[in-house]
Write an enzyme that holds these catalytic residues in place. Structure first.
Site, mmCIF file in Angstrom:
data_model
loop_
_atom_site.group_PDB
_atom_site.id
_atom_site.type_symbol
_atom_site.label_atom_id
_atom_site.label_comp_id
_atom_site.label_asym_id
_atom_site.label_seq_id
_atom_site.Cartn_x
_atom_site.Cartn_y
_atom_site.Cartn_z
ATOM 1 N N LYS A 110 -25.872 32.675 80.358
ATOM 2 C CA LYS A 110 -25.011 33.857 80.276
ATOM 3 C C LYS A 110 -23.815 33.638 79.348
ATOM 4 O O LYS A 110 -23.468 34.487 78.539
ATOM 5 C CB LYS A 110 -24.543 34.265 81.675
ATOM 6 C CG LYS A 110 -25.655 34.794 82.578
ATOM 7 C CD LYS A 110 -25.086 35.217 83.927
ATOM 8 C CE LYS A 110 -26.170 35.853 84.804
ATOM 9 N NZ LYS A 110 -27.214 34.888 85.186
ATOM 10 N N ILE A 111 -23.152 32.470 79.494
ATOM 11 C CA ILE A 111 -21.984 32.201 78.646
ATOM 12 C C ILE A 111 -22.418 31.949 77.208
ATOM 13 O O ILE A 111 -21.812 32.457 76.267
ATOM 14 C CB ILE A 111 -21.174 31.016 79.203
ATOM 15 C CG1 ILE A 111 -20.600 31.370 80.583
ATOM 16 C CG2 ILE A 111 -20.056 30.635 78.238
ATOM 17 C CD1 ILE A 111 -19.928 30.207 81.287
ATOM 18 N N SER A 156 -17.163 23.722 78.653
ATOM 19 C CA SER A 156 -18.056 23.644 79.808
ATOM 20 C C SER A 156 -17.626 22.549 80.775
ATOM 21 O O SER A 156 -16.912 22.814 81.740
ATOM 22 C CB SER A 156 -19.498 23.414 79.341
ATOM 23 O OG SER A 156 -20.377 23.387 80.439
ATOM 24 N N ARG A 157 -18.020 21.314 80.528
ATOM 25 C CA ARG A 157 -17.639 20.180 81.366
ATOM 26 C C ARG A 157 -17.333 18.977 80.477
ATOM 27 O O ARG A 157 -18.035 18.716 79.499
ATOM 28 C CB ARG A 157 -18.752 19.816 82.367
ATOM 29 C CG ARG A 157 -18.940 20.838 83.488
ATOM 30 C CD ARG A 157 -17.730 20.848 84.424
ATOM 31 N NE ARG A 157 -17.899 21.767 85.552
ATOM 32 C CZ ARG A 157 -17.516 23.030 85.552
ATOM 33 N NH1 ARG A 157 -16.970 23.558 84.455
ATOM 34 N NH2 ARG A 157 -17.677 23.787 86.623
ATOM 35 N N ASP A 165 -11.459 22.286 76.129
ATOM 36 C CA ASP A 165 -10.824 22.854 77.314
ATOM 37 C C ASP A 165 -11.099 21.994 78.539
ATOM 38 O O ASP A 165 -10.563 22.264 79.610
ATOM 39 C CB ASP A 165 -11.331 24.285 77.561
ATOM 40 C CG ASP A 165 -10.605 24.969 78.707
ATOM 41 O OD1 ASP A 165 -9.361 24.978 78.694
ATOM 42 O OD2 ASP A 165 -11.279 25.476 79.625
ATOM 43 N N GLU A 200 -10.580 14.374 83.639
ATOM 44 C CA GLU A 200 -9.497 15.333 83.887
ATOM 45 C C GLU A 200 -9.042 15.369 85.340
ATOM 46 O O GLU A 200 -7.941 15.824 85.629
ATOM 47 C CB GLU A 200 -9.922 16.732 83.459
ATOM 48 C CG GLU A 200 -11.006 17.362 84.296
ATOM 49 C CD GLU A 200 -11.419 18.733 83.781
ATOM 50 O OE1 GLU A 200 -11.390 19.692 84.563
ATOM 51 O OE2 GLU A 200 -11.769 18.843 82.587
ATOM 52 N N HIS A 223 -8.554 23.238 81.068
ATOM 53 C CA HIS A 223 -9.624 23.878 81.848
ATOM 54 C C HIS A 223 -9.240 25.311 82.227
ATOM 55 O O HIS A 223 -9.334 25.712 83.392
ATOM 56 C CB HIS A 223 -9.920 23.057 83.105
ATOM 57 C CG HIS A 223 -11.335 23.213 83.596
ATOM 58 N ND1 HIS A 223 -12.073 22.168 84.078
ATOM 59 C CD2 HIS A 223 -12.142 24.300 83.677
ATOM 60 C CE1 HIS A 223 -13.272 22.595 84.444
ATOM 61 N NE2 HIS A 223 -13.332 23.885 84.200
ATOM 62 N N ALA A 245 -10.470 28.122 80.412
ATOM 63 C CA ALA A 245 -11.356 29.104 79.780
ATOM 64 C C ALA A 245 -11.752 30.216 80.736
ATOM 65 O O ALA A 245 -11.866 31.380 80.345
ATOM 66 C CB ALA A 245 -12.602 28.414 79.227
#
Length: 331
Positions: free
Chosen positions: A153-154, A232-233, A257, A262, A294, A296
């Protein structure tokens, strides 16, 4: 019933309180769930956690011993949760399987264009009334090649924006997305995508198969003037290898991001402390790198949908219903 919510941001708190109003009381904490804070949950049957919560074995054991039965995570990703341990402890775990893909896709493009057009450097200069253009040369995206790693989807939303720019579309995923094919995307092996793309954007989940999908070999195969974006990650990129390539003067820009280490940093104010993460400290010094914390997903639309889904997860649990959001118990 009172629900305990960990890791609640100040902007998020009124949305959570409004969503639960008239249904359940909710106690919002700004601290994140980890080994030190897990005992706070004693006596709470239902807790809600954020994406950076530590839901490893020891934390889950503490929660179960304190009477917790439902963990409602306010995110799509769940790589921070030991699902095997949760199942052994008879804990029910639910996530948010869907929220606005546009929030992340649009922010990924924000990072890409910010590094491409040197926006941070330009804004910093004009604050000092320095209006020179030296070092601010960017390039058109129109006609260039974008490589979309992950076309769910993204990734699809990101691709639609790229199509609007008039870019050549390359994609990689385990399953081809018909909507992306209709836009003209060509699915290729990831090695070819890395080698040909002027912009590489990551939109796959963090799984054992995708951990460090951007490794030393992938980085070396990319164009010297490529742009790399990760919204994403953090674990998708071998950050130490990325720093090595940046030190060698490679890449037009990198927008991150997320960061693989993190946890314990992002969402917190560390401005008055010394950060002992040498890799991150080095990363943020490069003039062609932008690191954000993070954020987004952090739009009114997406957070509102996340909160609404969390309320529904609680409602379903209390009614004895199961939805697609339930991770444990597994079917």
């Amino acid at each position: 019933m009172e629900i305990l919510a960990f890791g609640v941001q100040s902007d998020e708190k009124p949305l959570i309180e409004k969503a639960f109003a008239g249904l359940h009381d909710v106690r919002c904490l700004d601290v994140f769930l980890n080994r030190d804070t897990a005992p706070i949950a004693a006596g709470y049957e239902i807790i809600s956690t954020s994406v950076n919560a530590d839901l490893g074995a020891k934390v889950l054991q503490t929660l179960a011993a304190g009477g917790t039965q439902l963990i409602a995570q306010r995110s799509t990703g769940f790589n921070n949760i030991d699902l095997d341990v949760a199942e052994r402890l008879a804990l029910r775990v639910a996530r948010v399987s869907y929220y606005s893909p546009y929030s992340v896709a649009e922010f990924a493009w924000t990072l890409a264009m910010a590094v491409n057009r040197r926006v941070i450097r330009a804004a910093g200069r004009t604050r000092d009334f320095d209006f020179r253009l030296d070092g601010l040369l960017g390039r058109d995206m129109h006609g260039r090649t974008v490589g979309v790693v992950g076309t769910g989807k993204i990734g699809e939303a990101f691709t639609r924006i790229a199509h609007g720019f008039g870019m050549k579309l390359l994609g990689w995923d385990v399953v081809e997305n018909p909507a992306c094919l209709e836009l003209g995307m060509e699915y290729v092996e990831k090695e070819r995508l890395f080698a040909e793309a002027d912009l590489v954007s990551l939109h796959v989940p963090l799984l054992p198969a995708t951990h460090h999908i951007i490794n030393e070999a992938a980085l070396k195969s990319m164009k010297d003037d490529a742009i790399l974006v990760n919204s994403s990650r953090g674990g998708l990129i071998d950050t130490a290898a990325l720093v090595t390539e940046l030190r060698a003067g490679r890449f037009l820009g990198v927008g991150l991001d997320v960061y693989e280490a993190e946890a314990g940093l992002f969402f917190l104010d560390k401005s008055l402390e010394g950060v002992d993460d040498d890799t991150l400290a080095r990363l943020v010094t490069f003039p062609n790198v932008i690191v954000t914390s993070h954020q987004a997903y952090y739009t009114e639309d997406a957070v509102g949908q996340i909160v609404d889904a969390t309320v529904q997860n609680v409602t379903d649990y209390l009614a004895g219903r199961r939805s697609e959001n339930v991770l444990v118990p597994r079917l």
